[in-house]
Design an enzyme around this catalytic site. Structure first.
Site, PDB file in Angstrom:
ATOM      1  N   CYS A 143       0.809  -1.223   0.000  1.00  0.00           N
ATOM      2  CA  CYS A 143       0.000   0.000   0.000  1.00  0.00           C
ATOM      3  C   CYS A 143       0.844   1.276   0.000  1.00  0.00           C
ATOM      4  O   CYS A 143       0.471   2.270  -0.628  1.00  0.00           O
ATOM      5  CB  CYS A 143      -0.973  -0.002   1.171  1.00  0.00           C
ATOM      6  SG  CYS A 143      -0.225  -0.213   2.791  1.00  0.00           S
ATOM      7  N   ASP A 355      -7.581   5.610  -1.446  1.00  0.00           N
ATOM      8  CA  ASP A 355      -7.215   4.405  -0.708  1.00  0.00           C
ATOM      9  C   ASP A 355      -6.712   3.338  -1.674  1.00  0.00           C
ATOM     10  O   ASP A 355      -7.437   2.947  -2.591  1.00  0.00           O
ATOM     11  CB  ASP A 355      -8.442   3.893   0.051  1.00  0.00           C
ATOM     12  CG  ASP A 355      -8.101   2.816   1.072  1.00  0.00           C
ATOM     13  OD1 ASP A 355      -7.051   2.163   0.916  1.00  0.00           O
ATOM     14  OD2 ASP A 355      -8.881   2.635   2.022  1.00  0.00           O
ATOM     15  N   HIS A 357      -6.153   0.179  -1.058  1.00  0.00           N
ATOM     16  CA  HIS A 357      -6.333  -1.166  -0.510  1.00  0.00           C
ATOM     17  C   HIS A 357      -7.355  -2.025  -1.239  1.00  0.00           C
ATOM     18  O   HIS A 357      -7.592  -3.159  -0.827  1.00  0.00           O
ATOM     19  CB  HIS A 357      -6.707  -1.077   0.978  1.00  0.00           C
ATOM     20  CG  HIS A 357      -5.582  -0.605   1.831  1.00  0.00           C
ATOM     21  ND1 HIS A 357      -5.319   0.738   2.022  1.00  0.00           N
ATOM     22  CD2 HIS A 357      -4.627  -1.278   2.509  1.00  0.00           C
ATOM     23  CE1 HIS A 357      -4.257   0.857   2.807  1.00  0.00           C
ATOM     24  NE2 HIS A 357      -3.821  -0.343   3.112  1.00  0.00           N
TER      25      HIS A 357
END
EC number: 3.4.22.-
Length: 473
Positions: A143, A355, A357
């Protein structure tokens, strides 16, 4: 309540606090690491009871575990997408240096178009195995590298496209589940895109060509100059490998090396600050040309900082807001503890972020008119400043000498503002070179009297700080 959940813009909320992922049986073969646990180095040889895999290819146990972690990760992410987040109608929203007020439908649409146009780089699966192992997904460990990719991508958008550029085909905001993505079995690397529309030679065509070229540079293929394979390869010189955790400071240096080694970009350089200090003369030396009359190169300035101890020190929040309001700021590569995010704006006491993820299939960018939907997020997310991890890297972009001087003026004003008088600044600007300051410090130390202490016993060896440690308040 003076808020809008802009279904007018269908805004969605951010992800919940990370829960620990369940660990199953540990096979002897290489495994995808638990993102919240220790980062394993992997093992060689097949798992017991499973057929031996060909060198460089995952066995069936590894494939199953990778699929399980991907599914578990997407369940967490998808659950968050179902909830909404509201934006205040009264307070301004700052996104990539631009200010928006949700006072009318036109304001919401402009924010939509701007947000969707940012490049969104996430976990991927089913890409060619990473060097030195058999991992075909970065789910659970990549990440921070993805956040770094997004920051560099924003710098490339500013470098190659007009500042007011937006993706002409960007969809409206909504759930970020991309549709129509294929998982290719063969990989041929980045290739030139053949335009499907617009008359030859139009500005829109050239901008879309450049947009797709920038996306292709981040493809999950060994030949992509800023792809995951290349970044992992560059991290090996720092003792990192696929499956390890990467900090924001290390990723900043990896990005610098990636740009240095990219033959397709000759007018852009990356400067990484030392000891939370940007030395102007070092930047000038990096961007100047041999011909004094020639224009400066463009520069991406990355400043690794630490804004507190275990948690964010709230005295830094006003300064962070000031920086995110600047059009020359690329955002912040950071996140929550053990959960990297890319911050690109804020409203009130909440950060806006992208994000990384969500795990998506790899896209074969060598195909003409490859799908772009998975590289653009339609779901703005918010997170309270109080949850921000204090270790992060702030990015800036200056296209020429004039912009660099403007940036220095802005940073001097922000870092010396009245709100910063009773604390350490986030970082500092200094004239001259880092080497000169180091020499001056050494000379001042040598000019002082030296106190010799008697040896009264065993000397204690001082703990050597890691490359991710910083002086903080």
């Amino acid at each position: 309540m003076n808020s809008v959940s802009p279904a007018a813009a269908q805004y969605r909320s951010g992800s919940p606090e990370d829960a620990r992922r369940p660990e199953g049986r540990r096979p002897r073969g290489p495994r995808v690491p638990d993102p919240n646990g220790p980062r394993p180095s992997g093992a060689s040889g097949p798992a017991l009871g499973s057929p031996a895999a060909a060198p460089g290819e995952p066995d069936e146990v590894d494939k199953f575990k990778a699929k399980f972690l991907t599914a578990w990760n997407n369940v967490k992410y998808g659950w968050a997408v179902k909830s909404r987040t509201s934006f205040s109608k009264i307070s301004s929203v700052h996104l990539c240096g631009r200010r928006y007020r949700f006072e009318g439908e036109g304001d919401i649409q402009r924010f939509q178009r701007d947000f969707v146009s940012r490049l969104w780089l996430t976990y991927r699966r089913d890409f060619p195995p990473l060097a030195g192992g058999c991992l075909t997904s970065d789910c659970g460990w990549g990440c921070m590298l993805r956040s770094g990719q997004m920051m560099l991508a924003q710098g490339l958008l500013l470098h190659f496209l007009p500042r007011d550029w937006t993706w002409a085909e960007g969809p409206g905001l909504g759930p970020s589940e991309p549709a129509g993505l294929a998982s290719p079995n063969r990989y041929r690397g980045p290739a030139r895109w053949m335009p499907p529309r617009w008359a030859q030679g139009t500005p829109e065509l050239e901008q879309e060509r450049r947009h797709r070229q920038i996306v292709s540079w981040f493809a999950d293929h060994p030949q992509a100059p800023f792809g995951l394979h290349r970044l992992v390869e560059l991290g090996q010189s720092s003792g990192k490998k696929a499956g390890d955790w990467y900090g924001p400071s290390l990723v900043a240096h990896i990005l610098r090396k990636a740009v240095e080694s990219c033959s397709e970009i000759t007018r852009l350089v990356v400067y990484v600050s030392q000891d939370c200090t940007v030395y102007k003369a070092d930047v000038a030396r990096l961007v100047a040309r041999p011909d004094p009359t020639a224009e400066w190169k463009s520069v991406v300035i990355l400043v690794p900082v630490r804004l507190g101890g275990e948690t964010l020190n709230p005295v830094y929040v006003p300064c962070v807001k000031e920086l995110l309001r600047s059009e020359l700021c690329l955002g912040i590569m950071g996140g929550k503890p053990r959960h990297s995010l890319y911050f690109i704006g804020y409203q009130d006491d909440f950060l806006l972020y992208l994000d990384p993820h969500y795990c998506q299939p790899t896209v074969d960018v060598s195909q003409a008119d490859f799908p772009l939907e998975s590289f653009h997020c339609t779901s703005p997310r918010k997170m309270a400043f109080a949850k921000m991890d204090p270790s992060c890297t702030v990015g800036f972009y200056a296209g020429d000498q004039k912009e660099f001087e403007t940036l220095c003026s802005e940073l001097t004003r922000v870092l010396s503002s009245s709100s910063a008088t009773e604390r350490y600044p986030m970082f500092t600007l200094a004239e001259g070179h880092a080497q000169d300051h180091s020499l001056d410090d050494l000379c001042s130390q040598l000019s002082q009297p030296t106190l010799r202490l008697p040896r009264t016993g065993r000397l204690l060896k001082a703990k050597r700080p890691s490359s991710e440690d910083f002086v903080f308040l």
